[in-house]
Design a protein around this motif. Structure first.
Motif, short mmCIF file in Angstrom:
data_model
loop_
_atom_site.label_atom_id
_atom_site.label_comp_id
_atom_site.label_asym_id
_atom_site.label_seq_id
_atom_site.Cartn_x
_atom_site.Cartn_y
_atom_site.Cartn_z
N UNK A 310 0.82 -1.21 0.00
CA UNK A 310 0.00 0.00 0.00
C UNK A 310 0.85 1.26 0.00
N UNK A 311 2.00 1.23 0.64
CA UNK A 311 2.90 2.39 0.56
C UNK A 311 3.41 2.57 -0.87
N UNK A 312 3.68 1.47 -1.56
CA UNK A 312 4.09 1.57 -2.96
C UNK A 312 2.97 2.14 -3.82
N UNK A 313 1.75 1.73 -3.52
CA UNK A 313 0.60 2.31 -4.23
C UNK A 313 0.55 3.81 -3.97
N UNK A 314 0.71 4.21 -2.70
CA UNK A 314 0.66 5.64 -2.37
C UNK A 314 1.77 6.41 -3.05
N UNK A 315 2.93 5.78 -3.29
CA UNK A 315 4.00 6.46 -4.03
C UNK A 315 3.50 6.90 -5.40
N UNK A 316 2.83 6.01 -6.10
CA UNK A 316 2.34 6.36 -7.44
C UNK A 316 1.16 7.33 -7.35
N UNK A 317 0.33 7.18 -6.32
CA UNK A 317 -0.77 8.13 -6.11
C UNK A 317 -0.22 9.53 -5.90
N UNK A 318 0.81 9.66 -5.07
CA UNK A 318 1.38 10.98 -4.80
C UNK A 318 2.07 11.56 -6.03
N UNK A 319 2.61 10.68 -6.87
CA UNK A 319 3.23 11.15 -8.11
C UNK A 319 2.18 11.74 -9.05
N UNK A 320 0.97 11.16 -9.03
CA UNK A 320 -0.09 11.61 -9.94
C UNK A 320 -0.86 12.80 -9.40
#
Length: 773
Positions: A310-320
């Motif tokens: 989920x932290x990896x998912x949030x990394x891409x969410x924050x990038x977008x």
């Protein structure tokens, strides 16, 4: 400056005229039709006419002014037919011009504010920041579109100083239950901008679909974005947004001063993600992407692998998404799977956590700390207060307003978004022509009356109230036209609630400005609801049966209702309704509400009053049985996008009451109904679904009088072959009844499989000629 009291009196005098144009549309009269109402406005002498020869001037190098000017030019071209050039001008003069410019000395109280002036020389818009210029342009556009006309328009003289009441003025759209195309998202963002709303809360993941491309984990969309339709093996339903599409939408929103706050649900509402990656779940098994609306049991695991995922998912969410806030849900996470999992229980013991509510708090705090390390802030639904609110969290209160009060008292920032008032998937009226949605009726007036700051808060605690937002959940809103019907014009009411000072908000003033907005909706192709102005018709037969007394009503109490009884559509010269009137059986009444200038405010509603129609009752005329709740109006097919039959259902009791119907001379009943998909995630409430003894394989509809426990006067076997989406008619006769009774119709169909639903009930007269009168 005209006092607020005098201005309100003037607007009341012009109720429903709403700055409608005089002959030819070139001259406007009355108070400015700006929504949301500005903080301060004074009417001045004179006016200014904008013609096709006008231009929009901005200082060279003033990028914010240029962007706002081009936005105004585009809007005017599309909605007024005025194609005005945008010109760089080192010394712009208001004489014969519209001038937009940044001004660090503009006399506004806070960010996003603007000053707008109209006099005989032109129109001027000034602001300290780009958002203020943009909102000034939006107000100018509204002034320049007071009606549905094209071409030149005259704006009265005025001085406006305006700023928002709250920094969070939001709208949430659920794209997880039903998917909207990027173009549909952009259209909604445009409408938000034109209402000065600035936060788009985008619900992107849930049990029924994962809509956001995550490159590191492609199965989230390859598997998690698609579900089978309920009750069949039809074409998979779904879709998702690529990262390129998201970046485009984020940029589109930013150009309109809207921040997109993404929601990635956790730890509950996780079934689509677990369907893609079973190791994220508690059981390790792969479920299907859910087809059931409501509360489903799948939770994320609490091991290091899942937290890392989920932290990896949030990394891409924050990038977008560059937004400060990231929404992590936190709602409706029933803890059954955690409670029975040895691994989860062992994890709790190792962490020293006492119960599953505290475990959810720990889970949310892991995400909050991770977001904080990246300069972001976590926000979640008010369930995150349970088990101890994580120190880093902000709270969005949906279960009423108490969650916001509690969180603000604890020093957490809050956003108000309470059900049912700000849940726009609730219907706007009880009319039979309202589409599907939830049946807690939330009128335009009830949304307008919402007050964001509770009087229970002190002034210091109230500083934690960031603002409010309305939510559009899409379980029962399958298509764009339904979303627009739900949102407009209640979005106008929300906009005024979060922008305009509380002491300047008055519903009658608001209603006076609304007809001009309807014209803008039509110009922009928005399928708005006219529920607040729609005419409802009720008829009552005389004892002799030779006359019918008809009463007409509308939600807007000051609206003028005009009607006809000769088969023609009512116009501005038709009879004004003042009191109930008598007609002969067989007469068709047509009615519509009008503004003072003769412009209709709603679609014409028509009804033929005769024995057959008056003895026929659709879902809107039925009530819940004692202890029940007709809580939903659902479409015939769960994913239908075209207008289709809708049914008011009580998922728990399958029971309908028709109050005080005369059974004199009635010899029987006919019921038109359907089998619907039973796609409801009821969680712990599943045990409360009422099961009744049936005498046939598909069950029956039983008709009882006076109460559901009263005498049964008819029983109608339901048809077999209960495929969702199939319709049926059943009928029965009974011995003569007398007097008026409550009639209760209940279903004994099995509580597994399709759900039996009633669309219309017709009472059959024992006198054949009476039905045809």
């Amino acid at each position: 400056m005209r006092s607020a009291k005098r201005m309100r009196a003037a607007r009341r005098g012009l109720l429903l005229a709403s700055l409608l144009a005089a002959a030819g549309g070139a001259h406007a009269t009355g108070e400015p039709s700006i929504i949301p109402l500005p903080a301060q406005i004074s009417m001045e002498q004179g006016s200014y006419t904008v013609t096709a020869a006008a231009a929009i001037h901005v200082p060279p190098g003033d990028r914010a002014a240029a962007d706002a000017a081009h936005y105004l030019a585009d809007l005017l071209a599309r909605t007024r037919g005025l194609s005005l050039p945008v010109l760089d001008d080192a010394s712009p003069s208001r004489r014969g011009n519209i001038v937009i410019r940044s001004d660090a000395a503009a006399s506004v109280k806070q960010a996003e504010g603007y000053v707008l002036d109209v006099d005989a020389h032109g129109i001027s818009i000034r602001a300290r920041d780009a958002a203020g210029l943009f909102y000034g342009v939006v107000s100018a556009w509204q002034l320049l579109t007071p009606d549905g006309s094209r071409g030149a328009v005259t704006v009265p003289g005025m001085h406006v100083v305006d700023w928002p009441r709250f920094p969070w003025r939001g709208l949430m759209l659920d794209s997880a239950r039903h998917f909207q195309q990027p173009a549909e998202i952009r259209q909604l963002l445009d409408a938000m901008a034109q209402h000065k709303l600035n936060v788009f809360h985008w619900h992107l993941t849930d049990d029924q679909g994962w809509r956001l491309e995550i490159r590191r984990y492609p199965a989230l969309t390859q598997i998690g974005a698609w579900r089978q339709p309920p009750g069949g093996d039809g074409k998979p339903y779904g879709g998702y947004y690529t990262q390129a599409e998201v970046k485009d939408i984020v940029a589109y929103a930013a150009a309109r001063h809207i921040t997109i706050v993404p929601e990635i649900d956790m730890p509950g509402h996780a079934q689509a993600a677990v369907a893609a990656y079973p190791d994220l779940g508690v059981t390790g098994t792969r479920p299907a992407v859910s087809i059931d609306w409501g509360v489903n049991p799948y939770l994320f695991n609490v091991d290091d692998h899942t937290i890392g995922f989920l932290r990896n998912v949030l990394d891409e969410v924050m990038e977008l998404f560059p937004s400060t806030f990231v929404h992590v849900g936190g709602d409706e996470a029933i803890k059954d799977q955690w409670q029975v999992s040895p691994a989860v229980q062992a994890r709790m013991r190792s962490l020293g956590i006492k119960d599953e509510k505290a475990l959810q708090s720990w889970f949310i705090e892991q995400m909050g700390q991770y977001l904080a390390k990246h300069g972001r802030r976590l926000i979640g639904w008010d369930e995150i207060l349970e088990g101890g609110v994580p120190p880093s969290a902000s709270v969005m209160s949906w279960r009423g307003t108490q969650g916001a009060i509690d969180a603000a008292r604890l020093g957490h920032d809050v956003v108000l978004s309470p059900a049912p008032t700000l849940y726009l998937d609730n219907l706007q009226s009880r009319s039979g022509d309202e589409p599907s949605g939830r049946l807690s009726i939330q009128t335009l007036a009830s949304v307008y009356a919402f007050e964001t700051v509770s009087p229970a808060l002190t002034a210091e605690q109230a500083r934690h109230v960031l603002g409010a937002q309305a939510n559009i959940w899409t379980e029962y809103l399958n298509a764009t036209w339904q979303i627009q019907h739900a949102a407009f014009p209640r979005m106008d009411a929300l906009a005024e609630a979060v922008w305009t000072p509380a002491n300047e908000r008055h519903f009658d003033d608001f209603m006076a400005r609304l007809p001009a907005q309807f014209n803008r909706y039509r110009q922009l192709g928005i399928d708005y609801a006219d529920s607040a102005f729609a005419v409802d018709m009720q008829g009552k037969r005389s004892r002799a049966g030779d006359r019918i007394a008809v009463a007409l009503t509308a939600q807007a109490p000051a609206a003028t209702i005009r009607y006809t009884t000769d088969g023609t559509e009512p116009g501005a010269g038709s009879t004004v309704y003042r009191a109930p009137f008598d007609i002969a059986p067989g007469t068709t009444v047509s009615a519509v509400t009008f503004a003072d200038n003769g412009e209709p405010l709603a679609r014409v509603r028509a009804r033929r009053f005769d024995g057959r129609t008056m003895s026929s009752i659709d879902g809107s005329g039925m009530q819940a049985c004692a202890g029940g709740d007709l809580g939903l109006r659902v479409p015939l097919l769960p994913d239908a996008t075209s207008p289709a039959p809708v049914y008011n259902v009580d998922v728990m009791r399958s029971c309908w009451k028709i109050p005080q119907i005369s059974l004199d001379g009635v010899s029987g009943i006919a019921v038109d109904g359907a089998w619907l998909a039973r796609n409801y995630g009821l969680a712990h409430d599943a045990a409360k679904v009422v099961s009744r003894a049936a005498r046939t394989s598909a069950g029956e509809l039983e008709v009882h009088v006076d109460s559901c426990d009263g005498p049964m006067i008819a029983s109608m076997p339901l048809p077999t072959g209960s495929a969702p989406g199939s319709t049926w008619r059943v009928a029965a006769t009974w011995a003569a009844q007398a007097g008026s009774h409550d009639v209760c119709i209940l279903s004994t169909a099995p509580i597994r499989g399709s759900l039996s639903a009633i669309g219309r009930v017709s009472f059959v007269s024992s006198v054949a000629s009476d039905a045809a009168r």
